[in-house]
Scaffold this active site. Sequence first.
Site, PDB file in Angstrom:
ATOM      1  N   LYS A   1      -9.539  11.890 -21.417  1.00 49.83           N
ATOM      2  CA  LYS A   1     -10.465  11.192 -20.512  1.00 49.83           C
ATOM      3  C   LYS A   1     -11.867  11.751 -20.685  1.00 49.83           C
ATOM      4  O   LYS A   1     -12.030  12.949 -20.943  1.00 49.83           O
ATOM      5  CB  LYS A   1     -10.032  11.395 -19.052  1.00 49.83           C
TER       6      LYS A   1
ATOM      7  N   ARG B   1      -9.486  -8.477  -2.135  1.00 47.03           N
ATOM      8  CA  ARG B   1     -10.865  -8.644  -2.610  1.00 47.03           C
ATOM      9  C   ARG B   1     -11.035 -10.073  -3.115  1.00 47.03           C
ATOM     10  O   ARG B   1     -10.363 -10.489  -4.048  1.00 47.03           O
ATOM     11  CB  ARG B   1     -11.155  -7.672  -3.747  1.00 47.03           C
TER      12      ARG B   1
ATOM     13  N   GLY C   1     -13.696   4.490 -14.437  1.00 48.63           N
ATOM     14  CA  GLY C   1     -13.507   3.080 -14.768  1.00 48.63           C
ATOM     15  C   GLY C   1     -12.771   2.818 -16.072  1.00 48.63           C
ATOM     16  O   GLY C   1     -12.803   1.712 -16.575  1.00 48.63           O
TER      17      GLY C   1
ATOM     18  N   VAL D   1     -15.221   0.431  -1.158  1.00 49.67           N
ATOM     19  CA  VAL D   1     -15.017  -0.982  -0.837  1.00 49.67           C
ATOM     20  C   VAL D   1     -13.878  -1.127   0.186  1.00 49.67           C
ATOM     21  O   VAL D   1     -14.003  -1.858   1.165  1.00 49.67           O
ATOM     22  CB  VAL D   1     -14.667  -1.781  -2.118  1.00 49.67           C
TER      23      VAL D   1
ATOM     24  N   GLU E   1      -8.783  10.726  -5.102  1.00 50.01           N
ATOM     25  CA  GLU E   1      -7.814   9.879  -5.794  1.00 50.01           C
ATOM     26  C   GLU E   1      -6.670  10.708  -6.358  1.00 50.01           C
ATOM     27  O   GLU E   1      -6.900  11.739  -6.988  1.00 50.01           O
ATOM     28  CB  GLU E   1      -8.476   9.140  -6.962  1.00 50.01           C
TER      29      GLU E   1
ATOM     30  N   ARG F   1     -18.517   8.651  -2.013  1.00 44.31           N
ATOM     31  CA  ARG F   1     -19.212   7.530  -1.357  1.00 44.31           C
ATOM     32  C   ARG F   1     -18.263   6.853  -0.369  1.00 44.31           C
ATOM     33  O   ARG F   1     -17.077   7.158  -0.343  1.00 44.31           O
ATOM     34  CB  ARG F   1     -19.596   6.497  -2.435  1.00 44.31           C
TER      35      ARG F   1
HETATM   36  C1  MV4 Z   1      -4.130   8.303 -15.757  1.00 40.78           C
HETATM   37  C2  MV4 Z   1      -3.047   7.443 -15.995  1.00 40.78           C
HETATM   38  C3  MV4 Z   1      -1.852   8.025 -16.384  1.00 40.78           C
HETATM   39  N1  MV4 Z   1      -1.761   9.366 -16.558  1.00 40.78           N
HETATM   40  N2  MV4 Z   1      -3.995   9.634 -15.929  1.00 40.78           N
HETATM   41  C4  MV4 Z   1      -7.411   4.912 -15.028  1.00 40.78           C
HETATM   42  C5  MV4 Z   1      -8.784   5.028 -14.429  1.00 40.78           C
HETATM   43  C6  MV4 Z   1      -8.987   6.455 -14.136  1.00 40.78           C
HETATM   44  N3  MV4 Z   1      -9.725   6.648 -12.929  1.00 40.78           N
HETATM   45  C7  MV4 Z   1      -7.628   7.061 -14.113  1.00 40.78           C
HETATM   46  N4  MV4 Z   1      -6.768   6.154 -14.785  1.00 40.78           N
HETATM   47  C8  MV4 Z   1      -5.513   6.514 -15.171  1.00 40.78           C
HETATM   48  N5  MV4 Z   1      -5.322   7.849 -15.354  1.00 40.78           N
HETATM   49  C9  MV4 Z   1      -2.829  10.127 -16.327  1.00 40.78           C
HETATM   50  N6  MV4 Z   1      -2.725  11.448 -16.515  1.00 40.78           N
HETATM   51  C10 MV4 Z   1      -3.219   6.082 -15.784  1.00 40.78           C
HETATM   52  C11 MV4 Z   1      -4.463   5.599 -15.383  1.00 40.78           C
HETATM   53  C12 MV4 Z   1      -4.550   4.180 -15.166  1.00 40.78           C
HETATM   54  C13 MV4 Z   1      -4.731   3.675 -13.899  1.00 40.78           C
HETATM   55  C14 MV4 Z   1      -4.890   4.497 -12.801  1.00 40.78           C
HETATM   56  C15 MV4 Z   1      -5.052   3.989 -11.565  1.00 40.78           C
HETATM   57  C16 MV4 Z   1      -5.059   2.620 -11.389  1.00 40.78           C
HETATM   58  C17 MV4 Z   1      -4.913   1.774 -12.443  1.00 40.78           C
HETATM   59  C18 MV4 Z   1      -4.771   2.283 -13.712  1.00 40.78           C
HETATM   60  C19 MV4 Z   1      -4.627   1.417 -14.794  1.00 40.78           C
HETATM   61  C20 MV4 Z   1      -4.467   1.933 -16.040  1.00 40.78           C
HETATM   62  C21 MV4 Z   1      -4.435   3.312 -16.230  1.00 40.78           C
END
Ligand code: MV4
Length: 453
Positions: free
Chosen positions: A158, A339, A164, A295, A275, A292
């Site tokens: 990441k 939404r 996003g 929504v 989160e 912040r």
């Molecule tokens: C992850 C994950 C699976 N494993 N981290 C997507 C946005 C970012 N804020 C974090 N995200 C994710 N992190 C680990 N270690 C899967 C996602 C992810 C996701 C997370 C929350 C809501 C929707 C999502 C859609 C695709 C991937």
Amino acid sequence: MFRKVLIANRGEIALRVINACKELGIRTVAVYSEADKHSLHVRFADEAICIGPPRSAESYLNVPAVISAAEIADVDAIHPGYGLLSENANFAEVCRASNIKFIGPPPEVTRLMGEKEKARQAMKRAKVPILPGSDGILSSEEDALKWAKQIGFPVIVKASAGGGGRGMRVIRTPEELPALFHSASTEAANAFGNGDLYMEKFIERPRHIEFQVLADQHGNVMSLGERECSIQRRHQKLIEEAPSLQVTPKMREEIGKTIKKSLEAVGYQNAGTIEFLMDEDGKLYFIEMNTRIQVEHPVTEMITGLDLVKAQLRIAAGEKLSDIVTEPVVIRGHSIECRINAEHPEKFTPSAGKITAFNVPGGNGVRVDTAQYSEGVVPPYYDSLIAKLIVHGKNREEAMDRMQRALGMFVVQGIHTTIPLHQKIFADEEFRKGDFDTKFMERFFEKNKAVKE
Ligand code: MV4
């Protein structure tokens, strides 16, 4: 309390802040772009100042223009809403230098949480559970491979400056690591001006669960329970609800205590959201913090009876949490938010234009947060959210039935909206059971054989 507040935002959230100010007897100043001259936030604020052309970069994101308006109107404080300048630490610093109170955390804390890898380490030190992952930024492809082997595939890299979903890659084998490592880093560098990456164990089917917090300026932090936000598409949330069926009172209390300690340790102030991802075993892991108002804050308001935006204003004015939340927080019933976006419901392409008819549902347990009206125009320049339909019921069943009833009475003509999509989701059995994860929308579109791209 503040005498006068400038709202550095537009749309429903600008109106939401104006509502809170009016109830607290605070004068309001709207700022607007040339495209928003006829917007309701302009109409309902006590004063309004045009700050530039339609494009956000030249108006709502233009720091000198916003600060000039604040100085001309002689405000005490600025509420940034969500998006736009709300998580911009430099903007908060300019506010501080201009002697204007930024309604949010101090810039140092915003900056810390904006660096996702640093936020992760800060939470780890405060004993908040985090996923197995790298200890800091990945220094090279070799370093990444070393960590991946230690953590175990699959892993996810990441962008530390990210959010996003940009600069994120799932890596399943050592062979594909080099290419994915470099493409993630390049994407992050292009999108955020910083290619730094960190690594976590990848959770295949996580649920997205977030905790709302309030913190005053005297070191007191309070957790207000969670929201379930797994119904998303392309990292855009579609439906949020509270409480989560998967979070037990015991988990809520334990996570709440840990959060309280960790945010006291970093000196957090004002409203915020932590989160988490929930894995298949129901365990929660911190992923990032949003500094912040969000929504989806209304679902927390509906089940707690609190007014989070009023709380933000009172906290920023120096009041103590114990004077704002005077009774123990009790979670009452169930709340869901849809939404309503100005988008083609299946193609998800923006749908700007004139709204020719607009009927907002009401009745028992229904709340609509919107700045739209009949004959109003949805400009093509901004976020596509035009309304939030929020319901409250004694339990999830009643909330869902109420949502279906309200969706059927929400009329928007002249543009496409996500209302028909929501109607289909609320008729879906998997959704109604509450048994879903962040892959729900993919399965949903597959089941319904809808046009995907
Ligand atoms: C992850 C994950 C699976 N494993 N981290 C997507 C946005 C970012 N804020 C974090 N995200 C994710 N992190 C680990 N270690 C899967 C996602 C992810 C996701 C997370 C929350 C809501 C929707 C999502 C859609 C695709 C991937």
